[in-house]
Write a protein that holds these residues in place. Structure first.
Motif, mmCIF file in Angstrom:
data_model
loop_
_atom_site.group_PDB
_atom_site.id
_atom_site.type_symbol
_atom_site.label_atom_id
_atom_site.label_comp_id
_atom_site.label_asym_id
_atom_site.label_seq_id
_atom_site.Cartn_x
_atom_site.Cartn_y
_atom_site.Cartn_z
ATOM 1 N N TYR A 39 -6.727 -2.566 -2.507
ATOM 2 C CA TYR A 39 -5.787 -3.165 -1.560
ATOM 3 C C TYR A 39 -6.469 -3.449 -0.229
ATOM 4 C CZ TYR A 39 -1.498 -2.694 -4.335
ATOM 5 O OH TYR A 39 -0.508 -2.836 -5.278
ATOM 6 N N SER A 54 -0.168 -1.030 -8.567
ATOM 7 C CA SER A 54 -1.434 -0.863 -7.844
ATOM 8 C C SER A 54 -2.549 -0.366 -8.763
ATOM 9 C CB SER A 54 -1.250 0.115 -6.680
ATOM 10 O OG SER A 54 -0.853 1.388 -7.147
ATOM 11 N N ALA A 88 0.829 -1.207 0.000
ATOM 12 C CA ALA A 88 0.000 0.000 0.000
ATOM 13 C C ALA A 88 0.866 1.261 0.000
ATOM 14 C CB ALA A 88 -0.930 -0.001 1.214
#
Length: 440
Positions: A236, A331, A18
């Motif tokens: 996430y 991501s 993250a």
């Protein structure tokens, strides 16, 4: 269905992944520039304050939406708006999905530049001067070589899934990023002029702290540096186990991301003063020259002035920038990939291929129409979509999502007061950021 989803296997893996999503060019490229143009230490002080007041709640809100839904942003927002208008929630999810594609279309181009610049010192050391000049040059051909290269690097990690791909590579890339960053800071500190840079960065001029432009710039930078508003953190959050301590993990991610931004300032701002000491033009009319010229002209010129050691410093710096780019593209790519897998039953391999091809097509359009399209796409995404989506998340958690929303169901204690803060204060702060940016 939820138990069949891939997910993070450890808290450390999640925090590194993250934080990697948040740590990108905005931290290492954008943050130091904002600090240099807005009072150095004064900007840093205000930035820390607004991280706590705005960015941390925004990060928690986005992670919370994904964690509670255990699904991708389209499903998560549709579920949160189930009692009012599922179509509104789903539409917002699709906007975030589209935004991820748009972000990747220009981000992959810039990431490709970083990759090319990281190879240039190697070619110079090997005596391939023509190739080195090509890598440093600005050409359509270079873009069409290195943009697909970065997309392939990203796809190769996404193909492996959350545990074996995203989490495993985040565990490798993030520590390497931190090591390279600290090593560069240590070396830069030994150069003439660096001490002035450290002073400008770390010693605040309190008379500038209340400057409205500085405050708004710090709010915007805090929000954007955490990659909020596009769904990265939501997806996430959905990969976390249901019983995880979300507030603690949120604080850990924000702390690591803010730490990297702080370290980036410790590197770039002293480097600016070192470059100035070496006779490189750095400021124009009291403002730091454009971000693009800072990274691709000023700093390479500084490295060139260092002689042979400058090749190794330049190599290390642009490898650092390439890693920061890659952790962010991973991501963002996972958002549309997870959507195709969960909503349309695609296999991960097929979904990754289709997403990569769509991004390559969009990037190619920008490359072929670079002069007018590149800046326009970046402006629309960063100045409008991100703050509007962040505002939408606050409204969703604070006002629209009722049943199953543990924040609003709490009648006392921390969750109650935090819910009121998300409902009333955060939307006002986010609106202030958006209005200020929109009027500029």
């Amino acid at each position: 269905m939820a138990q069949l989803r891939d997910g993070f296997q450890s808290r450390l893996g999640f925090v590194l992944a993250a934080a990697g999503a948040a740590v990108g060019l905005g931290n290492i490229w954008g943050f130091p520039t904002q600090a240099a143009n807005h009072g150095g230490g004064a900007f840093l002080l205000v930035y820390f304050i607004v991280i706590f007041l705005l960015a941390l709640p925004a990060l928690y809100t986005e992670l919370y939406l994904g964690h509670q839904a255990q699904s991708n942003p389209v499903k998560a927002l549709k579920q949160a708006w189930q009692e009012q208008s599922p179509k509104v929630g789903a539409t917002a999810g699709y906007i975030g999905l589209f935004g991820a594609i748009i972000m990747l279309s220009f981000y992959s181009i810039v990431a490709g530049w970083m990759l090319a610049f990281s190879l240039e010192p190697i070619m110079t050391l090997l005596g391939f001067d023509e190739i080195a000049a090509f890598l440093k040059g600005d050409s359509t051909l270079r873009n069409f070589i290195f943009t697909p290269m970065m997309l392939l690097l990203t796809a190769s990690i996404i193909l492996q899934g959350v545990k074996s791909g995203i989490e495993a590579w985040s565990r490798r890339l993030m520590p390497l990023l931190l090591i390279l960053l600290v090593a560069l800071i240590a070396y830069m500190a030994t150069l003439e002029g660096a001490s002035e840079g450290f002073k400008a960065y770390l010693v605040p001029d309190f008379s500038k702290v209340t400057d409205p432009d500085l405050v708004i710039a710090a709010m915007g930078q805090a929000f954007f540096s955490l990659s909020l508003g596009v769904g990265c953190m939501m997806i996430y959050g959905s990969y976390l186990k249901p019983n995880e301590n979300l507030p603690k993990l949120t604080a850990s991610v924000a702390l690591l991301d803010t730490g990297v931004a702080f370290l980036a300032g410790l590197l770039i701002i002293p480097a600016i003063f070192v470059a100035q000491q070496s006779g490189v033009e750095v400021f124009h009319e009291g403002k730091l020259i454009g971000e693009g010229r800072l990274i691709f002209a000023v700093l390479p010129e500084l490295f060139a002035n260092m002689g042979q050691i400058g090749l190794f410093v330049g190599l290390t710096f642009f490898v650092l920038m390439s890693i920061a780019s890659l952790t962010s593209t991973i991501s963002s790519t996972e958002i549309p990939v997870s959507f195709l897998v969960e909503n349309h039953g695609m296999k991960r391999g097929s979904a990754t291929l289709w997403v990569t091809l769509v991004i390559l097509f969009a990037s190619s359009l920008i490359i072929l129409n670079f002069e007018w399209m590149f800046g326009l796409v970046i402006s629309l995404f960063t100045q409008y979509q991100l703050p509007l989506m962040g505002l939408f998340y606050f409204i969703t958690v604070g006002w629209m999502w009722q049943r199953g929303n543990k924040l609003l169901e709490a009648s006392s204690g921390f969750h109650y007061y935090f819910a009121q803060y998300v409902r009333f204060v955060c939307p006002v702060l986010m609106t202030a950021v958006f209005v200020n940016v929109a009027l500029k």
